[in-house]
Design a protein around this motif. Structure first.
Motif, PDB file in Angstrom:
ATOM      1  N   ALA A 204     -41.846   0.793  49.288  1.00  0.00           N
ATOM      2  CA  ALA A 204     -42.310   1.204  47.915  1.00  0.00           C
ATOM      3  C   ALA A 204     -41.327   2.419  47.790  1.00  0.00           C
TER       4      ALA A 204
ATOM      5  N   LYS B 269     -43.743 -10.836  48.070  1.00  0.00           N
ATOM      6  CA  LYS B 269     -45.438 -11.213  47.768  1.00  0.00           C
ATOM      7  C   LYS B 269     -45.885 -12.587  48.032  1.00  0.00           C
TER       8      LYS B 269
ATOM      9  N   VAL C   5     -35.365  -2.168  36.952  1.00  0.00           N
ATOM     10  CA  VAL C   5     -36.669  -2.323  37.406  1.00  0.00           C
ATOM     11  C   VAL C   5     -37.270  -3.673  37.387  1.00  0.00           C
ATOM     12  N   SER C   6     -36.758  -4.635  36.405  1.00  0.00           N
ATOM     13  CA  SER C   6     -37.033  -5.879  36.494  1.00  0.00           C
ATOM     14  C   SER C   6     -36.558  -6.814  37.797  1.00  0.00           C
ATOM     15  N   ASP C   7     -35.467  -6.504  38.069  1.00  0.00           N
ATOM     16  CA  ASP C   7     -34.854  -6.952  39.195  1.00  0.00           C
ATOM     17  C   ASP C   7     -35.815  -6.719  40.403  1.00  0.00           C
ATOM     18  N   LEU C   8     -36.060  -5.310  40.723  1.00  0.00           N
ATOM     19  CA  LEU C   8     -36.906  -4.924  41.705  1.00  0.00           C
ATOM     20  C   LEU C   8     -38.035  -5.736  41.751  1.00  0.00           C
ATOM     21  N   ILE C   9     -38.829  -5.841  40.559  1.00  0.00           N
ATOM     22  CA  ILE C   9     -40.069  -6.588  40.431  1.00  0.00           C
ATOM     23  C   ILE C   9     -40.009  -7.745  40.925  1.00  0.00           C
ATOM     24  N   GLN C  10     -38.922  -8.603  40.465  1.00  0.00           N
ATOM     25  CA  GLN C  10     -38.843  -9.835  40.708  1.00  0.00           C
ATOM     26  C   GLN C  10     -38.599  -9.967  42.214  1.00  0.00           C
ATOM     27  N   GLN C  11     -38.086  -8.943  42.991  1.00  0.00           N
ATOM     28  CA  GLN C  11     -37.882  -9.218  44.499  1.00  0.00           C
ATOM     29  C   GLN C  11     -39.211  -8.961  45.034  1.00  0.00           C
ATOM     30  N   LEU C  12     -39.874  -7.856  44.559  1.00  0.00           N
ATOM     31  CA  LEU C  12     -41.235  -7.678  45.153  1.00  0.00           C
ATOM     32  C   LEU C  12     -41.990  -9.004  45.123  1.00  0.00           C
ATOM     33  N   GLU C  13     -42.152  -9.730  43.902  1.00  0.00           N
ATOM     34  CA  GLU C  13     -42.992 -10.751  43.652  1.00  0.00           C
ATOM     35  C   GLU C  13     -42.732 -11.854  44.560  1.00  0.00           C
TER      36      GLU C  13
ATOM     37  N   VAL D 231     -37.993   1.327  46.422  1.00  0.00           N
ATOM     38  CA  VAL D 231     -37.886   1.156  45.048  1.00  0.00           C
ATOM     39  C   VAL D 231     -38.016   2.313  44.167  1.00  0.00           C
TER      40      VAL D 231
END
Length: 530
Positions: free
Chosen positions: A318, A269, A258-266, A321
């Motif tokens: 979304a 963004k 999940v952290s890797d996915l959040i970094q990719q989304l950030e 993910v």
């Protein structure tokens, strides 16, 4: 008063023997009750009642009054007389008393060995052991020696009694023969009682030994149960630790994903924010020339990102993910479930082994013992009914049965069997010497087999041995069973693997030959569970 005079006073004037149940008439004279009643019965025909001794007349049949005092005196005198009979002397040895060896009932004389040699040998001279009392040796009516016995009336008779109307047509024999027959029957009864008494004594001794061993056995069982539960708790604790560690491991993996996915989304963004700012600046320009003369590289970059935005929708991103997260959660649940199932299976396997004292026996069906109407599966676990006769099967075998390959001649064994819902089946054990064909070849119908059977289209079970049936009524029977055999203890237990497990029946006997698991099916099938 001398003993002779006393005996005369205690002698009945009618039978001339010591009084038996003496009664008194109004005139004061005493008689045996049976003797005076016989006389009064005779006088009743002439309607004139008189005393046999003094001839006193009575207008009515006299009422007999029991003389209790005289009765006690007579009994006491008779007891003394019987005590004196321990030594009986010869009647004819007058000068010197000589102990008698026999007594003649006809002569009413006791004889020593010398006088016995010259005594009459005729049958009417009945010789018995030496005695002084002849009261019970002669007929009270005819005063003759009792030498016969009526088995129907259970009475001792003299010759005149045998000729009378009372015993005519009855089974009358010699007294000695009747005595021997009675003694023979009595000895048989005695032997039976002694045998039963010995069996009871042996059984009591066994029970007493068992009673003394109960506390020790109970303590041993409690100790073993405590060890088993501690072992189970240890296994469950280890399983819990394993599952918790697996859960934490999966949690770390899920957090990293999940952290890797959040970094990719950030990152995406931030890129989108920069493009928005560039586009905003371009949109705010009012001079066409400046707009068209802007940095071509930045402009082309914005255009390319604009094209990418058209192909990658926010919803798609979304959904991608979320799908990855859900897939990761499902994999975690499956892996943890597999770990739990494997752990609980290991614990239950250990529990079954501890409870039954032995691991489950892996049985195989012996096709050499299979009947012609049975079809055996390739893995030798399934026996099913078939109307088509199987090739290569011995015709002299019972056509619906099959035995296991493995014999049991010691130890503890258990196995599980699944059955069909319809048809008739039987599960049990048998000796290899059980009959191979005929009706008595069916397991349970001879003295060399035991089985649990289910009747066709019926919810009843029955336990069979030697054609003796014990019915077991089950309202909602299941189709899985466990058989537990303890060879040394002579026990065969049938369990129904329902919820909860039910003990259906326990067979207790003494096994004398090796045993094979045996199965019978008709319009049904049975499967040995591995």
């Amino acid at each position: 008063m001398s003993s002779t005079d006393l005996k005369e006073e205690l002698t009945c004037p009618i039978c001339l023997n010591l009084f038996t149940d003496p009664v008194t008439l109004k005139c004061g004279h005493n008689y045996c009750q049976e003797c005076i009643e016989a006389v009064l019965d005779t006088q009743e025909r002439s309607a004139a009642f008189t005393c046999p001794h003094c001839r006193t007349e009575f207008q009515e049949r006299p009422v007999l009054q029991r003389n209790t005092t005289l009765c006690n005196i007579a009994e006491h005198f008779l007891a003394q007389e019987e005590q004196e009979e321990c030594e009986v002397f010869c009647t004819y040895c007058v000068h010197t008393p000589v102990v008698a060896t026999k007594t003649c009932l006809l002569c009413e004389a006791s004889l020593c060995d010398l006088h016995l040699t010259v005594h009459s040998k005729s049958p009417e001279h009945t010789l018995i052991q030496p005695t002084k009392s002849f009261k019970n040796r002669k007929c009270s009516v005819h005063k003759k020696v009792l030498v016969y016995y009526c088995t129907e009336d259970a009475e001792c008779l003299c010759v005149s009694c045998c000729l009378g109307e009372k015993h005519r047509g009855h089974n009358v024999g010699l007294l000695n023969e009747a005595f021997k027959q009675k003694q023979k029957k009595l000895r048989i009864i005695r032997d039976c009682i002694l045998e039963e008494s010995e069996e009871i004594e042996e059984r009591v001794q066994d029970l007493q030994d068992h009673l003394r061993n109960i506390p020790e056995k109970a303590a041993s069982i409690l100790l073993r149960i405590g060890i088993q539960f501690r072992d189970f708790r240890t296994k469950l604790d280890n399983l819990e630790s394993q599952v918790v560690n697996e859960m934490f491991k999966q949690q770390e993996q899920a957090l990293l994903s999940v952290s890797d996915l959040i970094q990719q989304l950030e990152s995406k963004k931030e890129s989108l924010s920069r493009n928005i700012c560039t586009i905003k600046e371009l949109c705010e320009m009012t001079d066409p020339l400046l707009y068209l003369q802007a940095d071509a590289q930045d402009f082309a970059h914005v255009v390319d990102n604009d094209r990418n935005l058209k192909t990658i929708e926010a919803d798609d991103l979304a959904e991608d993910v979320i799908s990855q997260i859900l897939i990761s959660d499902d994999l975690d649940a499956v892996q943890i479930s597999e770990t739990l199932c494997k752990g609980f299976t290991d614990v239950m396997t250990c529990a079954r082994k501890r409870i039954f004292g032995h691991e489950e026996t892996d049985l195989l069906l012996d096709v050499r013992t299979s009947g012609m109407n049975l079809e055996i599966s390739d893995d030798l676990k399934l026996a099913s009914w078939s109307q088509i006769k199987q090739p290569g099967v011995r015709k002299n075998l019972q056509r619906c049965q099959v035995l296991s390959t493995q014999p049991f001649n010691s130890g503890r064994h258990c196995w599980e069997v699944e059955t069909s819902k319809s048809g008739t089946w039987s599960l049990g054990v048998c000796y290899p010497s059980m009959p191979k064909c005929g009706d008595i070849a069916n397991i349970g119908y001879n003295n060399k087999s035991w089985c649990l059977s289910k009747v066709h289209n019926n919810n009843q079970y029955s336990v069979l041995h030697n054609d003796h049936e014990v019915l077991i009524d089950q309202k909602s029977p299941c189709h899985r069973f466990r058989l537990y055999l303890d060879y040394e203890a002579g026990q065969l237990s049938f369990f129904e693997l329902s919820d909860p497990i039910k003990l259906l029946h326990v067979v207790k006997t003494k096994f004398r030959e090796p045993l094979h698991a045996a199965f019978y099916v008709c319009n049904a099938w049975v499967r040995i569970q591995s």
